[in-house]
Design a protein around this motif. Structure first.
Motif, mmCIF file in Angstrom:
data_model
loop_
_atom_site.group_PDB
_atom_site.id
_atom_site.type_symbol
_atom_site.label_atom_id
_atom_site.label_comp_id
_atom_site.label_asym_id
_atom_site.label_seq_id
_atom_site.Cartn_x
_atom_site.Cartn_y
_atom_site.Cartn_z
ATOM 1 N N ARG A 161 0.854 -1.182 0.000
ATOM 2 C CA ARG A 161 0.000 0.000 0.000
ATOM 3 C C ARG A 161 0.896 1.241 0.000
ATOM 4 N N LEU A 162 0.545 2.192 -0.840
ATOM 5 C CA LEU A 162 1.222 3.490 -0.827
ATOM 6 C C LEU A 162 0.457 4.399 0.114
ATOM 7 N N GLU A 163 1.105 4.804 1.189
ATOM 8 C CA GLU A 163 0.464 5.677 2.173
ATOM 9 C C GLU A 163 0.669 7.141 1.786
ATOM 10 N N VAL A 164 -0.433 7.903 1.768
ATOM 11 C CA VAL A 164 -0.377 9.320 1.435
ATOM 12 C C VAL A 164 -0.902 10.117 2.624
ATOM 13 N N SER A 165 -0.102 11.073 3.107
ATOM 14 C CA SER A 165 -0.486 11.793 4.327
ATOM 15 C C SER A 165 0.046 13.222 4.286
ATOM 16 N N GLY A 166 -0.046 13.884 5.424
ATOM 17 C CA GLY A 166 0.414 15.262 5.528
ATOM 18 C C GLY A 166 -0.698 16.235 5.210
ATOM 19 N N LYS A 167 -0.370 17.290 4.500
ATOM 20 C CA LYS A 167 -1.333 18.347 4.184
ATOM 21 C C LYS A 167 -2.187 17.946 2.978
ATOM 22 N N ALA A 184 -6.353 16.450 1.976
ATOM 23 C CA ALA A 184 -7.723 16.325 2.475
ATOM 24 C C ALA A 184 -8.088 14.872 2.748
ATOM 25 N N LYS A 185 -7.515 13.957 1.956
ATOM 26 C CA LYS A 185 -7.839 12.539 2.074
ATOM 27 C C LYS A 185 -6.574 11.748 2.371
ATOM 28 N N LYS A 186 -6.291 11.548 3.642
ATOM 29 C CA LYS A 186 -5.175 10.666 4.003
ATOM 30 C C LYS A 186 -5.600 9.259 3.638
ATOM 31 N N SER A 187 -4.833 8.578 2.823
ATOM 32 C CA SER A 187 -5.308 7.323 2.252
ATOM 33 C C SER A 187 -4.153 6.391 1.925
ATOM 34 N N SER A 188 -4.506 5.147 1.610
ATOM 35 C CA SER A 188 -3.529 4.171 1.130
ATOM 36 C C SER A 188 -3.999 3.669 -0.231
ATOM 37 N N TRP A 189 -3.038 3.461 -1.118
ATOM 38 C CA TRP A 189 -3.332 3.112 -2.495
ATOM 39 C C TRP A 189 -2.704 1.763 -2.843
ATOM 40 N N THR A 190 -3.493 0.889 -3.479
ATOM 41 C CA THR A 190 -2.955 -0.352 -4.016
ATOM 42 C C THR A 190 -2.361 -0.058 -5.397
ATOM 43 N N LEU A 191 -1.589 -0.997 -5.907
ATOM 44 C CA LEU A 191 -1.045 -0.823 -7.254
ATOM 45 C C LEU A 191 -2.160 -0.753 -8.283
ATOM 46 N N GLU A 192 -3.205 -1.555 -8.074
ATOM 47 C CA GLU A 192 -4.322 -1.557 -9.020
ATOM 48 C C GLU A 192 -4.999 -0.184 -9.064
ATOM 49 N N GLN A 193 -5.148 0.452 -7.921
ATOM 50 C CA GLN A 193 -5.748 1.785 -7.894
ATOM 51 C C GLN A 193 -4.865 2.807 -8.600
ATOM 52 N N LEU A 194 -3.567 2.705 -8.403
ATOM 53 C CA LEU A 194 -2.653 3.614 -9.082
ATOM 54 C C LEU A 194 -2.683 3.395 -10.591
ATOM 55 N N ILE A 211 -1.387 14.481 -10.609
ATOM 56 C CA ILE A 211 -2.721 13.878 -10.616
ATOM 57 C C ILE A 211 -3.023 13.208 -9.286
ATOM 58 N N LEU A 212 -2.046 12.474 -8.741
ATOM 59 C CA LEU A 212 -2.275 11.838 -7.436
ATOM 60 C C LEU A 212 -2.511 12.893 -6.365
ATOM 61 N N LEU A 213 -1.702 13.953 -6.370
ATOM 62 C CA LEU A 213 -1.860 15.009 -5.371
ATOM 63 C C LEU A 213 -3.239 15.657 -5.481
ATOM 64 N N GLN A 214 -3.721 15.842 -6.686
ATOM 65 C CA GLN A 214 -5.051 16.416 -6.873
ATOM 66 C C GLN A 214 -6.136 15.464 -6.360
ATOM 67 N N HIS A 215 -5.968 14.162 -6.591
ATOM 68 C CA HIS A 215 -6.948 13.172 -6.152
ATOM 69 C C HIS A 215 -7.091 13.137 -4.630
ATOM 70 N N ALA A 252 7.179 3.799 -0.409
ATOM 71 C CA ALA A 252 6.143 3.255 0.462
ATOM 72 C C ALA A 252 5.197 4.337 0.982
ATOM 73 N N ALA A 253 5.661 5.581 1.041
ATOM 74 C CA ALA A 253 4.842 6.653 1.603
ATOM 75 C C ALA A 253 5.198 7.982 0.964
ATOM 76 N N ILE A 254 4.168 8.806 0.787
ATOM 77 C CA ILE A 254 4.320 10.167 0.279
ATOM 78 C C ILE A 254 3.616 11.096 1.259
#
Length: 254
Positions: free
Chosen positions: A109-115, A117-127, A158-162, A230-232
């Protein structure tokens, strides 16, 4: 067998390695100084580590600000044709090739956090379902070599916008499964050629080149392209980086 593989392996004691890193850091800091910056060192004893290092670090940070000011989000790095691709493409990391990490892909899972709106984790399929972009660009290593490769993946913008990232934040940081870490400025993160690469040479990204996900940012030097991400996270505090914290110029634009 390559010339590099025939070189004898040099094993350094911890104290020797620390001294070498310090020497490399000083050289890199000094090599990034402008003539005006060097003139500021006149009268300093270049053997006086603490005081000189403070000046060198200050000048390096100044260079970062100048490079950021000169950076254009519209100017593209040069692209190439398929017949110009470097084959074989060169492996490069802060560890030997036999230490490439094994990733547990089913549980990745790719973890996306920080500033964001949607702190989330992404699978490869979602990416993979996000819009993709492809490029043939040159990776330039600070060691003096370069190689042209074909990369495909999700534009980081695009990911940052999502995830509703604060696009006015200053930095985007990366943590990796091989213990590497790095960061880039937001302007570079939004550059149209900055992608989260999933494929290399029209095939899934191989382990040696960062499987399952690496940053490909052709407007930066190679060490600003972390692998096995692993994380952004989005932040206003400079996260530094593995090499940057040892003296490499942080912005390192090309």
């Amino acid at each position: 067998m390559s010339k590099q593989s025939r070189r004898p392996k040099i094993i350094l004691e911890p104290a020797q390695r620390k001294q070498l890193v310090n020497l490399e850091r000083r050289f890199l800091l000094r090599s990034g100084l402008t003539l005006g910056a060097v003139s500021m060192l006149t009268g300093c004893n270049l053997q006086d580590g603490d005081q000189v290092d403070k000046v060198l670090w200050a000048m390096s940070h100044w260079n970062d600000r100048v490079q950021a000011w000169l950076f254009s989000g519209e100017k593209l790095a040069q692209t190439y044709s398929e017949d110009q691709i470097t084959r074989p493409f060169r492996f490069n990391a802060f560890y030997p090739e036999y230490n490439v990490p094994e990733i547990d892909i089913p549980n990745y899972r790719l973890e996306v956090s920080g500033k964001v709106a949607k702190k989330s984790s992404w699978t490869l399929e979602q990416l993979q379902r996000l819009p993709q972009s492809s490029q043939i660009t040159r990776l330039i290593c600070i060691e003096g070599w370069s190689a042209i490769g074909q990369w495909s993946g999700v534009p980081l913008k695009i990911l940052l916008q999502h995830v509703g990232a604060d696009l006015k934040a200053k930095y985007v940081g990366f943590k990796c499964d091989d213990r590497y870490y790095s960061s880039i400025d937001m302007a570079t993160a939004l550059h149209p050629q900055t992608i989260l690469a999933l494929d290399f040479d029209n095939k899934p990204l191989p382990p040696d080149f960062g499987y399952p996900l690496r940053l490909r940012v052709p407007t930066k030097l190679g060490f600003k392209n972390p692998k096995h991400i692993a994380a952004i996270f989005v932040t206003d505090q400079n996260p530094g980086g593995y090499w940057e914290d040892q003296g490499y110029n942080w912005f390192s634009g090309i």
